[in-house]
Structures are given as structure tokens and as C-alpha cells.
Scaffold this active site. Structure first.
Site, PDB file in Angstrom:
ATOM      1  N   HIS A 119      -3.457   7.054   1.836  1.00  0.00           N
ATOM      2  CA  HIS A 119      -3.826   5.736   1.308  1.00  0.00           C
ATOM      3  C   HIS A 119      -5.206   5.376   1.855  1.00  0.00           C
ATOM      4  O   HIS A 119      -5.510   5.651   3.021  1.00  0.00           O
ATOM      5  CB  HIS A 119      -2.779   4.712   1.740  1.00  0.00           C
TER       6      HIS A 119
ATOM      7  N   ASN B  66     -10.042  -0.557  -1.096  1.00  0.00           N
ATOM      8  CA  ASN B  66      -8.587  -0.445  -1.056  1.00  0.00           C
ATOM      9  C   ASN B  66      -8.009  -1.049  -2.339  1.00  0.00           C
ATOM     10  O   ASN B  66      -8.051  -2.268  -2.530  1.00  0.00           O
ATOM     11  CB  ASN B  66      -8.049  -1.189   0.179  1.00  0.00           C
TER      12      ASN B  66
ATOM     13  N   CYS C 149       0.813  -1.221   0.000  1.00  0.00           N
ATOM     14  CA  CYS C 149       0.000   0.000   0.000  1.00  0.00           C
ATOM     15  C   CYS C 149       0.846   1.270   0.000  1.00  0.00           C
ATOM     16  O   CYS C 149       0.349   2.342  -0.339  1.00  0.00           O
ATOM     17  CB  CYS C 149      -0.966  -0.025   1.178  1.00  0.00           C
TER      18      CYS C 149
HETATM   19  C1  LIG Z   1     -10.325  -5.773   8.834  1.00  0.00           C
HETATM   20  C2  LIG Z   1     -11.067  -4.742   9.659  1.00  0.00           C
HETATM   21  C3  LIG Z   1     -12.037  -3.973   8.784  1.00  0.00           C
HETATM   22  C4  LIG Z   1     -11.851  -5.460  10.738  1.00  0.00           C
HETATM   23  O1  LIG Z   1     -12.506  -4.513  11.547  1.00  0.00           O
HETATM   24  P1  LIG Z   1     -12.524  -4.703  13.128  1.00  0.00           P
HETATM   25  O2  LIG Z   1     -13.330  -3.631  13.677  1.00  0.00           O
HETATM   26  O3  LIG Z   1     -11.087  -4.821  13.567  1.00  0.00           O
HETATM   27  O4  LIG Z   1     -13.297  -6.057  13.293  1.00  0.00           O
HETATM   28  P2  LIG Z   1     -12.824  -7.360  14.038  1.00  0.00           P
HETATM   29  O5  LIG Z   1     -11.745  -8.041  13.292  1.00  0.00           O
HETATM   30  O6  LIG Z   1     -12.596  -7.001  15.480  1.00  0.00           O
HETATM   31  O7  LIG Z   1     -14.140  -8.211  13.947  1.00  0.00           O
HETATM   32  C5  LIG Z   1     -15.312  -7.808  14.629  1.00  0.00           C
HETATM   33  C6  LIG Z   1     -16.393  -8.809  14.325  1.00  0.00           C
HETATM   34  O8  LIG Z   1     -16.828  -8.619  12.966  1.00  0.00           O
HETATM   35  C7  LIG Z   1     -16.792  -9.875  12.293  1.00  0.00           C
HETATM   36  N1  LIG Z   1     -16.479  -9.640  10.888  1.00  0.00           N
HETATM   37  C8  LIG Z   1     -15.276  -9.563  10.313  1.00  0.00           C
HETATM   38  N2  LIG Z   1     -15.410  -9.325   8.996  1.00  0.00           N
HETATM   39  C9  LIG Z   1     -16.727  -9.258   8.748  1.00  0.00           C
HETATM   40  C10 LIG Z   1     -17.491  -9.043   7.587  1.00  0.00           C
HETATM   41  N3  LIG Z   1     -16.919  -8.835   6.385  1.00  0.00           N
HETATM   42  N4  LIG Z   1     -18.829  -9.035   7.705  1.00  0.00           N
HETATM   43  C11 LIG Z   1     -19.429  -9.226   8.883  1.00  0.00           C
HETATM   44  N5  LIG Z   1     -18.766  -9.452  10.021  1.00  0.00           N
HETATM   45  C12 LIG Z   1     -17.421  -9.455   9.953  1.00  0.00           C
HETATM   46  C13 LIG Z   1     -15.716 -10.655  12.984  1.00  0.00           C
HETATM   47  O9  LIG Z   1     -15.891 -12.048  12.773  1.00  0.00           O
HETATM   48  C14 LIG Z   1     -15.947 -10.273  14.427  1.00  0.00           C
HETATM   49  O10 LIG Z   1     -17.006 -11.010  14.916  1.00  0.00           O
HETATM   50  P3  LIG Z   1     -16.982 -11.569  16.427  1.00  0.00           P
HETATM   51  O11 LIG Z   1     -16.924 -10.349  17.287  1.00  0.00           O
HETATM   52  O12 LIG Z   1     -18.254 -12.334  16.528  1.00  0.00           O
HETATM   53  O13 LIG Z   1     -15.756 -12.405  16.506  1.00  0.00           O
HETATM   54  C15 LIG Z   1     -10.078  -3.760  10.326  1.00  0.00           C
HETATM   55  O14 LIG Z   1      -9.355  -4.400  11.339  1.00  0.00           O
HETATM   56  C16 LIG Z   1      -9.130  -3.142   9.363  1.00  0.00           C
HETATM   57  O15 LIG Z   1      -9.511  -2.382   8.495  1.00  0.00           O
HETATM   58  N6  LIG Z   1      -7.803  -3.422   9.501  1.00  0.00           N
HETATM   59  C17 LIG Z   1      -6.828  -2.883   8.631  1.00  0.00           C
HETATM   60  C18 LIG Z   1      -6.754  -3.758   7.436  1.00  0.00           C
HETATM   61  C19 LIG Z   1      -6.067  -3.092   6.273  1.00  0.00           C
HETATM   62  O16 LIG Z   1      -6.217  -1.925   6.064  1.00  0.00           O
HETATM   63  N7  LIG Z   1      -5.310  -3.849   5.489  1.00  0.00           N
HETATM   64  C20 LIG Z   1      -4.687  -3.351   4.328  1.00  0.00           C
HETATM   65  C21 LIG Z   1      -3.357  -2.782   4.661  1.00  0.00           C
HETATM   66  S1  LIG Z   1      -3.105  -1.138   4.302  1.00  0.00           S
END
Ligand SMILES: CC(C)(COP(=O)(O)OP(=O)(O)OC[C@H]1O[C@@H](n2cnc3c(N)ncnc32)[C@H](O)[C@@H]1OP(=O)(O)O)[C@@H](O)C(=O)NCCC(=O)NCCS
Length: 339
Positions: A260, A290, A120
Site C-alpha cells: 500500500h 495515497n 487502506c
Molecule cells: C503525516 C506524516 C507525513 C507527517 O510526517 P512527520 O515526519 O511525522 O511530521 P510531523 O507530524 O512530526 O511534523 C513535523 C513538522 O512538519 C510540519 N508539517 C506537517 N505537515 C506539513 C506540511 N504539509 N507542510 C509543511 N510542514 C508540515 C508539522 O507542523 C511539524 O512542524 P513542527 O515541528 O514545527 O511542529 C507522517 O506522520 C505519515 O505519513 N504518517 C502516516 C500517515 C498515513 O499514512 N495515513 C494513511 C493511513 S495508511
């Protein structure tokens, strides 16, 4: 960390070309494919829709379209290019480099080129790398491309990752600045200890592709979303603040932050940490998701369309990505005759 001030022969961004595939995929479309919901995706990421290529479309195809638009807008032919730098984590193949494939497609007969793998942060890395050749005085026209077909490495059984990404490409032309506009300063960082949190393990020399690696899904992107999230928020803010401070610029002087686009919550958290008003931050993740190396040029396009990017503006580009990699670039915007 490396920081550089560029007092002479600055590299100016003199054109921009973009390409996203026609196919719009909404959150509602994803609900049919994955156990997710429009509400979850919107509130947790800020994404409403993204663009997907038709399966089998390579990154070079998107990049070539962006490159052509970039050159057409500048009114020059590809044969005038000296160098093509391509940022991507989804190259057409491991080798030859996607830059070579693009060079052939656009017939940039005089240009050499290479790929940069910084995920990224790739576009910022490619921009500052390309600028070195302008600054050195050895090159006059450098095409910098950020392009990714993220759908080629998505695991449709991993709902935490597959909903985040889209496909797209952006290209900018770098030329010697005619005045005091152009790239003013940049900083890059790597923290290789973070490599385990966001990666694609298969297909390289460590895990050459076998039936086993495919069964283990090593050919897909995987991440620890929460760890990446926390690192990104901190680094976006810290690296942006550090670059401005080392150049004696305050956030009041900054006209635009072009971050980004990984998650709108990362962008907003960084914005709040920096104390920036929302109108100084470009966001288009709701439309594209993204697109990895393409997000920053796509965001530059959005800022231009919205009339928020004008000649003389002080613009900070900032990115955090797999590696971990970090890139910031401070630009005095040169402006384009066509915009
Ligand atoms: C991936 C991301 C969106 C997840 O958001 P989050 O708030 O951290 O969510 P969590 O991982 O804590 O998951 C929360 C809940 O949502 C659920 N969940 C995850 N993805 C889901 C989806 N697509 N739809 C519905 N539920 C989802 C999880 O299973 C979890 O459920 P649980 O509480 O029953 O276990 C977030 O962590 C993120 O954006 N991270 C950065 C990733 C990134 O930018 N990567 C590229 C690099 S630049």
C-alpha cells in the site's frame, strides 16, 4: 489473526483495469492552497503529484471506468459477472452500497455485490473475500474493485493530512485458476483499539450529520500521523514476514512486494526491516499519493508497465489502514494475454 492456505481451485487474477482522473495536482499547486512546500512533501512523504476528480465526481464513476477497462481487456461482458466486491471509504453514499451503483452502471445483470470498509487495507480484504467464492466453486467471475475519492473527505485546513491523498480506482477479475497460479495464502488482522488514530467520525449513527458536526469538521478524515506511521512500519514488516514464514517461503524466493502506498518512508522502512532489495518493491506514490483502496491495483499496473510482473512471479501484497486493519496476500502471478 486468520490465515488460510488454499490448496484447491485457486482464484487467479485474470485481468486488471485502472482509472485515475486527468487532473494532475503538483506539490507546487498545493503550495498555493495550503501552508506547505514541495520540499517538505517530497522529503517527508515521497509524493510529487496526485490526481484529483472534478468536485462532485463520485467514487462509482472512477470504479466504473476501471471495471470497464478490466472487462474489456479480458474480452468479456459485464453480464458474465457473478459478484462485485468494492473496497472504499468514500462510497457514493452510506447506502445503497457503491457495488450496487456500479452493478447498474456497467449493467452486470447477473451479479450481486457488496462494499467492504477496511480503508487502506480494503483492496486486500476485498481480494481475499472475493477469492473465497471462487475457491468454494460457487462463482466463476468475481470483480474486485478498490476505489476512493479521497478529495471528498479532505480538510484543507489540516496540512499534515490533505497533502497525502489522491483519487483513483483499480479493478481485478478473479476466476478459477487454470493451473497452480493464483492466490496462495493470505492473512488479515484487526486492532480496533487503533480506531482513534485514523478515522472520519461524522455522518454515521454516532454523529449523524448536523450543523454542529459540520462546524466541528467531523466529515473530514483526521489522523495522528506519527502514531499511524509507527504502527504501519511495524505491521507491514511483521505481517509480511509472518505470511511468508507460515508458507515456508523466504524473501529470496519473493519476486515482488506490492505495498500500500501511504508514505515512501513507511515503504522503505518496511523494505529495510525485511531486508528486501529496492528492485523487489513497487513504488508509485510519487505520482498518485495515497489513493487508499486503489493503491495496490494501481501499483500492480505500475509493475506491469515496468515489466516487473510476469507469469509465475511470486507476489506479496501488503496493506495497513484505518481500523487498524492489516492485510497480506501471496499470489503466484497468472499473467494476462494482453500483457
Ligand atoms: C503525516 C506524516 C507525513 C507527517 O510526517 P512527520 O515526519 O511525522 O511530521 P510531523 O507530524 O512530526 O511534523 C513535523 C513538522 O512538519 C510540519 N508539517 C506537517 N505537515 C506539513 C506540511 N504539509 N507542510 C509543511 N510542514 C508540515 C508539522 O507542523 C511539524 O512542524 P513542527 O515541528 O514545527 O511542529 C507522517 O506522520 C505519515 O505519513 N504518517 C502516516 C500517515 C498515513 O499514512 N495515513 C494513511 C493511513 S495508511
Amino acid at each position: 489473526m486468520s490465515t488460510s492456505e488454499l490448496p484447491t481451485r485457486r482464484a487467479a487474477i485474470t485481468s486488471l483495469g485502472l482509472y485515475v482522473p486527468d487532473r494532475v495536482v503538483t506539490n507546487a499547486d498545493l503550495e498555493k492552497r495550503v501552508n506547505t512546500s514541495d520540499q517538505w512533501i517530497r522529503t517527508r512523504t515521497g509524493i510529487c503529484e496526485r490526481r484529483y476528480v472534478e468536485p462532485g465526481t463520485p467514487t462509482s464513476e472512477l470504479a466504473t471506468r476501471a471495471a470497464r477497462e478490466c472487462l474489456e481487456r479480458r474480452g468479456i461482458g459485464a453480464s458474465e459477472l457473478d459478484l462485485i466486491v468494492v473496497a472504499t471509504v468514500t462510497p457514493d453514499m452510506l447506502f445503497p452500497a457503491t457495488a450496487c451503483i456500479i452493478q447498474d452502471k456497467i449493467k452486470a445483470t447477473r451479479a450481486w455485490g457488496f462494499d467492504i470498509s477496511a480503508a487502506c487495507s480494503g483492496f486486500v480484504y476485498a481480494l481475499t473475500t472475493g477469492a473465497q467464492f471462487i475457491q468454494a466453486g460457487t462463482h466463476r467471475k468475481v470483480l474486485v474493485i478498490g476505489a476512493d475519492v479521497m478529495t471528498s473527505i479532505l480538510d484543507w485546513t489540516d496540512r499534515t493530512t490533505c497533502v497525502l491523498f489522491g483519487d483513483g480506482a483499480g479493478a481485478v477479475l478473479l476466476e478459477p485458476s487454470p493451473d497452480d497460479t493464483g492466490l496462495l495464502a493470505f492473512a488479515h488482522e484487526v486492532d480496533g483499539s487503533g480506531g482513534c488514530y485514523l478515522n472520519m467520525l461524522g455522518g454515521g449513527s454516532l454523529h449523524p450529520t448536523t450543523h454542529e458536526t459540520v462546524d466541528q469538521k467531523l466529515h473530514f478524515i483526521r489522523q495522528d500521523g506519527q502514531h499511524v506511521f509507527k504502527y504501519a512500519v511495524r505491521k507491514f514488516a511483521d505481517s509480511s514476514a509472518a505470511l511468508l514464514e507460515s508458507n515456508g517461503i523466504s524473501f529470496e524466493d519473493l519476486d515482488l512486494l506490492v505495498p500500500h502506498q501511504a508514505n515512501v518512508r513507511i515503504i522503505d522502512a518496511a523494505r529495510d526491516r525485511l531486508g528486501l532489495p529496492d528492485e523487489k518493491v513497487v513504488k508509485n506514490i510519487s505520482r498518485y499519493g495515497n489513493t487508499t483502496a486503489a493503491t495496490i491495483p494501481l501499483a500492480l499496473g505500475t509493475a506491469l508497465d515496468e515489466g516487473r510482473l510476469q507469469r509465475g512471479h511470486l507476489v506479496l501484497m501488503a496493506a495497513v489502514g484505518a481500523g487498524f486493519t492489516v492485510g497480506t496476500a501471496l499470489v503466484r502471478w497468472t499473467g494476462f494475454p494482453w500483457k
